[in-house]
Design a protein around this motif. Structure first.
Motif, short mmCIF file in Angstrom:
data_model
loop_
_atom_site.label_atom_id
_atom_site.label_comp_id
_atom_site.label_asym_id
_atom_site.label_seq_id
_atom_site.Cartn_x
_atom_site.Cartn_y
_atom_site.Cartn_z
N ALA A 382 1.12 7.92 7.23
CA ALA A 382 1.81 7.14 8.26
C ALA A 382 1.31 5.70 8.28
O ALA A 382 2.09 4.75 8.49
CB ALA A 382 1.62 7.79 9.63
N LEU A 383 0.02 5.51 8.07
CA LEU A 383 -0.55 4.18 7.99
C LEU A 383 0.09 3.37 6.87
O LEU A 383 0.49 2.21 7.06
CB LEU A 383 -2.07 4.30 7.77
CG LEU A 383 -2.85 3.02 7.47
CD1 LEU A 383 -2.97 2.18 8.72
CD2 LEU A 383 -4.24 3.36 6.93
N LEU A 384 0.21 3.98 5.71
CA LEU A 384 0.81 3.30 4.56
C LEU A 384 2.30 3.02 4.80
O LEU A 384 2.81 1.95 4.44
CB LEU A 384 0.62 4.15 3.30
CG LEU A 384 -0.83 4.39 2.88
CD1 LEU A 384 -0.89 5.36 1.69
CD2 LEU A 384 -1.53 3.08 2.52
N GLN A 385 2.99 3.98 5.43
CA GLN A 385 4.41 3.78 5.72
C GLN A 385 4.62 2.65 6.72
O GLN A 385 5.56 1.86 6.59
CB GLN A 385 5.02 5.08 6.26
CG GLN A 385 5.22 6.17 5.22
CD GLN A 385 5.67 7.47 5.86
OE1 GLN A 385 4.89 8.18 6.49
NE2 GLN A 385 6.94 7.79 5.72
N TYR A 386 3.74 2.57 7.72
CA TYR A 386 3.86 1.49 8.71
C TYR A 386 3.72 0.13 8.04
O TYR A 386 4.48 -0.81 8.31
CB TYR A 386 2.80 1.66 9.80
CG TYR A 386 2.92 0.65 10.93
CD1 TYR A 386 3.64 0.97 12.08
CD2 TYR A 386 2.33 -0.61 10.84
CE1 TYR A 386 3.76 0.05 13.11
CE2 TYR A 386 2.44 -1.53 11.87
CZ TYR A 386 3.17 -1.19 13.00
OH TYR A 386 3.29 -2.11 14.02
N GLN A 387 2.74 0.02 7.16
CA GLN A 387 2.52 -1.25 6.46
C GLN A 387 3.72 -1.61 5.60
O GLN A 387 4.15 -2.77 5.55
CB GLN A 387 1.24 -1.15 5.62
CG GLN A 387 0.69 -2.48 5.13
CD GLN A 387 1.37 -2.98 3.86
OE1 GLN A 387 1.90 -2.18 3.08
NE2 GLN A 387 1.38 -4.29 3.66
N GLN A 388 4.30 -0.62 4.94
CA GLN A 388 5.47 -0.87 4.10
C GLN A 388 6.68 -1.29 4.91
O GLN A 388 7.46 -2.14 4.49
CB GLN A 388 5.78 0.39 3.28
CG GLN A 388 4.74 0.72 2.23
CD GLN A 388 4.87 2.14 1.69
OE1 GLN A 388 5.82 2.86 2.03
NE2 GLN A 388 3.91 2.56 0.87
N HIS A 389 6.85 -0.69 6.11
CA HIS A 389 8.01 -0.99 6.94
C HIS A 389 7.89 -2.33 7.65
O HIS A 389 8.90 -3.01 7.89
CB HIS A 389 8.19 0.09 8.00
CG HIS A 389 8.65 1.40 7.44
ND1 HIS A 389 8.80 2.54 8.20
CD2 HIS A 389 9.00 1.77 6.18
CE1 HIS A 389 9.21 3.54 7.44
NE2 HIS A 389 9.33 3.10 6.22
N THR A 390 6.65 -2.73 8.01
CA THR A 390 6.48 -3.91 8.87
C THR A 390 5.68 -5.04 8.23
O THR A 390 5.73 -6.17 8.72
CB THR A 390 5.76 -3.52 10.17
OG1 THR A 390 4.41 -3.14 9.86
CG2 THR A 390 6.47 -2.35 10.86
N ASP A 391 4.92 -4.73 7.17
CA ASP A 391 4.01 -5.69 6.55
C ASP A 391 2.93 -6.15 7.52
O ASP A 391 2.42 -7.26 7.43
CB ASP A 391 4.77 -6.90 5.99
CG ASP A 391 3.97 -7.63 4.91
OD1 ASP A 391 3.17 -6.96 4.22
OD2 ASP A 391 4.13 -8.86 4.76
N HIS A 392 2.59 -5.28 8.48
CA HIS A 392 1.54 -5.58 9.45
C HIS A 392 0.54 -4.43 9.50
O HIS A 392 0.83 -3.31 9.05
CB HIS A 392 2.12 -5.80 10.85
CG HIS A 392 2.90 -7.06 11.00
ND1 HIS A 392 4.26 -7.13 10.81
CD2 HIS A 392 2.50 -8.32 11.30
CE1 HIS A 392 4.68 -8.36 11.00
NE2 HIS A 392 3.63 -9.11 11.29
N VAL A 393 -0.62 -4.71 10.08
CA VAL A 393 -1.62 -3.68 10.32
C VAL A 393 -1.33 -3.01 11.66
O VAL A 393 -1.18 -3.70 12.67
CB VAL A 393 -3.04 -4.28 10.36
CG1 VAL A 393 -4.07 -3.20 10.74
CG2 VAL A 393 -3.40 -4.90 9.02
N PRO A 394 -1.21 -1.69 11.70
CA PRO A 394 -1.00 -1.00 12.99
C PRO A 394 -2.30 -1.01 13.79
O PRO A 394 -3.25 -0.29 13.46
CB PRO A 394 -0.59 0.41 12.58
CG PRO A 394 -1.20 0.61 11.23
CD PRO A 394 -1.24 -0.74 10.57
N ALA A 395 -2.36 -1.82 14.83
CA ALA A 395 -3.61 -2.05 15.55
C ALA A 395 -4.17 -0.78 16.20
O ALA A 395 -5.39 -0.56 16.19
CB ALA A 395 -3.39 -3.12 16.62
N LEU A 396 -3.31 0.06 16.74
CA LEU A 396 -3.80 1.25 17.42
C LEU A 396 -4.29 2.31 16.43
O LEU A 396 -5.26 3.02 16.69
CB LEU A 396 -2.72 1.82 18.33
CG LEU A 396 -2.26 0.87 19.44
CD1 LEU A 396 -1.14 1.47 20.27
CD2 LEU A 396 -3.43 0.49 20.34
#
Length: 485
Positions: A382-396
């Motif tokens: 999920a961490l990798l998918q979030y980065q791919q979708h948003t190009d941001h670091v998921p802070a939480l």
């Protein structure tokens, strides 16, 4: 007064208790169930009982106790009846239901009543096999299926199917629907492969193998419900088999076969039974939103001095973190062509209700067991998918990783990587612990430093803040930012 058939007439005078009609106790035996545990009694057997009461399935369950441990005396004393107490939160509303389950007709012990088990194969009413053999499991054991009984669950099942094939001369209509509920990915596929391998080892006839493959249906399934089992609930009568279950329930069964759907007619009794050609969506939702949120939150909650999941949901800061990481980050990460955003949100809201369940004591320290491998399996994708979708670091999510590092500073952590992290903290200052850990592909399966640019800096800053400000103070500050945003 002990729960039994003779007590049912008196219990019908209690309007708040759902009591079965006497006619349900005479329904034919349609199901062979391997396992006596609370998961099967609280989920599949619940659906069957509910369907029987609605006239949709009209069949009972023969339960097979696979091992010699324990006894079946409790079932015999109570005529195989038991009380299921449903407790929890549904849409913010407290739910409390008490049901007498009459789905089980009898319980047989394989080690002492094997011939009686095999005789069930000769019944024309038999249609379905379900299992959750946690003590034995779906494992290949080279053994003769003519043993009395075979040791493994696949051995027992193959012996049952072979007896059925022989009795009905391999007729098409004698084939069974087989739905394992073991917590294994593609459990039906695995069970079928194991059965075929064991059939080859036993040199069973080619015609039997053909019947096995063409007229029997092995379905993958996923079960999802928290079933603590016994509970201190006063029903006004004695019931040593009483169990408590949460409100949420799911039994997702993978099939597109009209024959399977016909056999699994109990699916029409409750929305918790889902028959679908692909159940991976349900597995992904559970793994990321329920299991992933648990794993991201466990270390943080424990470090904050919060003992249980329900206590966390009563703590404004921790509840804000859990809700935020689920709805703002995990939902964003997993939404794609297979999982719609609204479906993910609905599942997340249901999970939050489950976390708030006041009747279940789920301790964070227990969830912290095998912490590192859980993060890798449940959160890293999920961490990798979030980065791919948003190009941001998921802070939480990053805060979850920072809490993991701080938690793992203790060598007493119940984790195979405990010594690894103890050495890491001994050999490096806090400023570089995150970089050393997150770059280790042996731990995470990939170098998270490079896979998620900016993650190391974010985790490091949060780790230092947790140490400098204290976990609760920093958590309050983060929660305030979540609420404002």
């Amino acid at each position: 007064m002990k729960l039994s058939k003779g007590l049912l007439a008196d219990l019908r005078l209690q309007p708040e208790l759902q009591v079965p009609d006497a006619a349900l106790l005479a329904l034919p035996e349609k199901v062979l169930q391997f396992g006596t545990g609370v998961l099967l009694r609280g989920l599949p057997d619940f659906f069957i009982d509910k369907a029987n009461k609605q006239g949709l399935f009209n069949g009972r369950v023969v339960v097979i106790k696979s091992t010699s441990k324990g006894d079946t005396g409790g079932f015999e004393k109570q005529d195989n009846l038991y009380t299921q107490c449903i407790r929890g939160i549904d849409g913010g509303r407290k739910v409390s239901e008490d049901i007498i389950n009459a789905s089980i007709s009898r319980v047989l012990t394989a080690t002492t009543q094997w011939e009686e088990v095999l005789s069930c194969a000769t019944s024309k009413d038999m249609q379905l096999v379900i299992s959750n053999t946690t003590e034995v499991g779906i494992a290949y054991v080279e053994e003769s299926i003519h043993n009395n009984p075979p040791a493994s669950y696949p051995g027992k099942l193959l012996a049952f199917l072979y007896r059925r094939y022989q009795h009905f001369n391999g007729s098409e209509e004698s084939g069974m629907v087989i739905v394992p509920a073991e917590l294994i990915v593609d459990n039906g596929t695995l069970l079928k492969a194991t059965i075929l391998q064991l059939a080859a080892y036993n040199q069973l006839p080619t015609d039997f193998i053909t019947w096995l493959e063409q007229h029997n249906y092995f379905c993958n399934s996923l079960v999802d419900s928290i079933i603590p089992g016994a509970a201190n609930i006063d029903t006004g009568y004695e019931d040593e088999l009483l169990i408590m279950t949460e409100v949420y329930r799911l039994w997702a069964i993978e099939t597109d076969s009209p024959r399977v759907k016909e056999v699994l007619s109990f699916a029409g009794a409750d929305a918790g039974v889902v028959l679908a050609p692909d159940i991976n969506v349900f597995r992904e939702l559970k793994l990321r939103l329920l299991n992933g949120a648990h794993t991201l939150s466990c270390g943080l909650a424990h470090l904050a001095g919060i003992d249980t999941v329900k206590a966390a949901m009563a703590n404004d800061s921790m509840a804000a973190y859990i809700e935020g990481v689920m709805l703002h980050e995990i939902v964003t990460a997993i939404t794609d062509k297979h999982i719609r955003h609204d479906a993910a949100v609905r599942f997340a809201v249901a999970v939050l209700d489950r976390f708030r369940n006041p009747y279940i004591e789920h301790k964070w320290v227990s969830i912290c067991a095998n912490y590192t491998s859980k993060l890798k399996a449940r959160v890293v994708p999920a961490l990798l998918q979030y980065q791919q979708h948003t190009d941001h670091v998921p802070a939480l999510m990053a805060l979850g990783f920072a809490a993991h590092l701080l938690f793992m500073k203790s060598p007493a952590a119940d984790d195979p990587f405990a010594a690894y992290y103890a050495d890491l903290w001994t050999q490096h200052p806090a400023e570089t612990v995150a970089e050393k850990s997150l770059s280790d592909s042996n731990v995470w399966g990939t170098n998270l430093n490079t896979a998620v640019p900016g993650l190391t800096k974010t985790v490091t800053n949060m780790l230092l803040a947790l140490q400098r400000e204290g976990v609760n103070a920093y958590l309050e500050r983060v929660a305030a930012e979540i609420i404002i945003s």
